[in-house]
Design a protein around this motif. Structure first.
Motif, short mmCIF file in Angstrom:
data_model
loop_
_atom_site.label_atom_id
_atom_site.label_comp_id
_atom_site.label_asym_id
_atom_site.label_seq_id
_atom_site.Cartn_x
_atom_site.Cartn_y
_atom_site.Cartn_z
N LYS A 11 0.81 -1.22 0.00
CA LYS A 11 0.00 0.00 0.00
C LYS A 11 0.85 1.28 0.00
CE LYS A 11 -3.93 -2.28 2.23
NZ LYS A 11 -4.96 -2.19 3.30
N TYR A 51 -12.32 -2.22 -3.92
CA TYR A 51 -12.83 -2.38 -2.55
C TYR A 51 -14.36 -2.32 -2.49
CZ TYR A 51 -8.26 -2.33 -0.19
OH TYR A 51 -7.01 -2.65 0.28
N HIS A 54 -16.62 -3.24 0.44
CA HIS A 54 -16.63 -2.42 1.65
C HIS A 54 -17.42 -1.12 1.48
CE1 HIS A 54 -13.85 -5.06 3.62
NE2 HIS A 54 -12.87 -4.83 2.76
N ARG A 57 -19.28 0.46 4.34
CA ARG A 57 -18.58 0.62 5.62
C ARG A 57 -18.25 2.11 5.87
NH1 ARG A 57 -16.07 -4.58 6.20
NH2 ARG A 57 -15.38 -4.01 8.30
N PHE A 59 -15.64 3.52 6.86
CA PHE A 59 -14.28 3.92 6.49
C PHE A 59 -14.03 3.89 4.99
CE2 PHE A 59 -14.24 -0.60 7.66
CZ PHE A 59 -13.72 -1.18 6.50
N GLU A 62 -12.38 7.04 3.31
CA GLU A 62 -11.00 7.15 3.81
C GLU A 62 -10.10 6.11 3.12
OE1 GLU A 62 -8.97 5.92 8.06
OE2 GLU A 62 -11.02 6.67 8.10
N LEU A 63 -10.64 4.90 2.97
CA LEU A 63 -9.89 3.81 2.35
C LEU A 63 -9.57 4.12 0.89
CD1 LEU A 63 -8.86 0.82 2.35
CD2 LEU A 63 -11.23 0.11 1.93
N ARG A 87 -1.97 -14.29 4.52
CA ARG A 87 -2.71 -13.63 5.60
C ARG A 87 -1.94 -13.76 6.93
NH1 ARG A 87 -7.01 -10.26 4.34
NH2 ARG A 87 -7.27 -10.35 6.59
N THR A 93 -5.50 -6.99 10.76
CA THR A 93 -5.80 -5.70 10.10
C THR A 93 -5.29 -4.51 10.92
OG1 THR A 93 -7.81 -6.73 9.26
CG2 THR A 93 -7.68 -4.33 9.10
N ARG A 104 2.50 -6.41 9.33
CA ARG A 104 1.76 -5.29 9.90
C ARG A 104 2.28 -4.91 11.29
NH1 ARG A 104 -4.19 -7.05 7.55
NH2 ARG A 104 -4.25 -5.62 5.77
N ILE A 111 -4.64 1.26 11.57
CA ILE A 111 -5.58 0.29 10.97
C ILE A 111 -5.84 0.60 9.50
CG2 ILE A 111 -7.67 1.51 11.76
CD1 ILE A 111 -8.91 -1.30 12.25
N GLY A 112 -5.80 1.87 9.13
CA GLY A 112 -6.04 2.25 7.72
C GLY A 112 -4.77 2.12 6.90
N ASN A 114 -2.10 0.28 6.69
CA ASN A 114 -1.56 -0.97 7.24
C ASN A 114 -0.70 -1.77 6.25
OD1 ASN A 114 -3.61 -1.92 5.66
ND2 ASN A 114 -4.77 -2.89 7.30
#
Ligand code: DAT
Ligand code: MG
Length: 140
Positions: A11, A51, A54, A57, A59, A62-63, A87, A93, A104, A111-112, A114
């Motif tokens: 990311k 995404y 989501h 959601r 967030f 923001e995501l 994973r 997360t 992580r 959390i965002g 990550n």
């Protein structure tokens, strides 16, 4: 367990800090092989599509904003049990909950922000790989 493929993404918080190599090294040390990779600065629209699950959601905005804020590295990983293994090496997360030795735990900022994404199941792996790669770009 058969050889699987999974989708992985490094990311913008990680490309910004120039730690993509450190992250790939951890994936490789976990037994995963990078069989496709490219650097992508995704548009808002591409992030929204990727995404889409989501979108309800709180967030989501923001995501999408974060994921389109800088370059990412999209990649396909291959190996025994690759989906679960990725994973596991990613960690939880929220970095506060991530186990010692995970990407992580070591690198995520919040959390965002990550640092990594990884498919959560065989069906999502297939869809996410196809979202970013054609078959000819994947070289095992
Ligand atoms: P994961 O990336 O571990 O599969 P997820 O699918 O639940 O986690 O969420 C996708 C991404 O959305 C996650 O990596 C970061 C962001 N996110 C999740 N929960 C969040 C929250 N409570 N606040 C801000 N961003 C969040
Ligand atoms: Mg997820």
């Amino acid at each position: 367990m058969a050889i699987e493929r999974t989708f992985s993404m490094i990311k913008p918080d990680a490309t910004r800090r120039n730690i993509t190599g450190a992250i790939v090294k951890m994936l490789e040390e976990a037994g995963l092989k990078v069989v496709a990779s490219k650097r992508v600065w995704m548009s808002r629209r591409e992030a929204e599509g990727f995404y889409a699950v989501h979108k309800e959601r709180p967030f989501f905005n923001e995501l999408v904003e974060f994921m389109s804020s800088g370059p990412t590295v999209v990649q396909v990983l291959e190996g025994e049990n690759a989906i679960a293994k990725n994973r596991e090496v990613m960690g939880a997360t929220n970095p506060k909950d991530a186990a010692e030795g995970t990407i992580r735990k070591l690198h995520a900022l919040s959390i965002g922000e990550n640092s990594v994404h990884g498919s959560d199941a065989a069906e999502t792996a297939k869809v996410e790989i196809a979202y970013w790669f054609s078959e000819t770009e994947i070289v095992g």
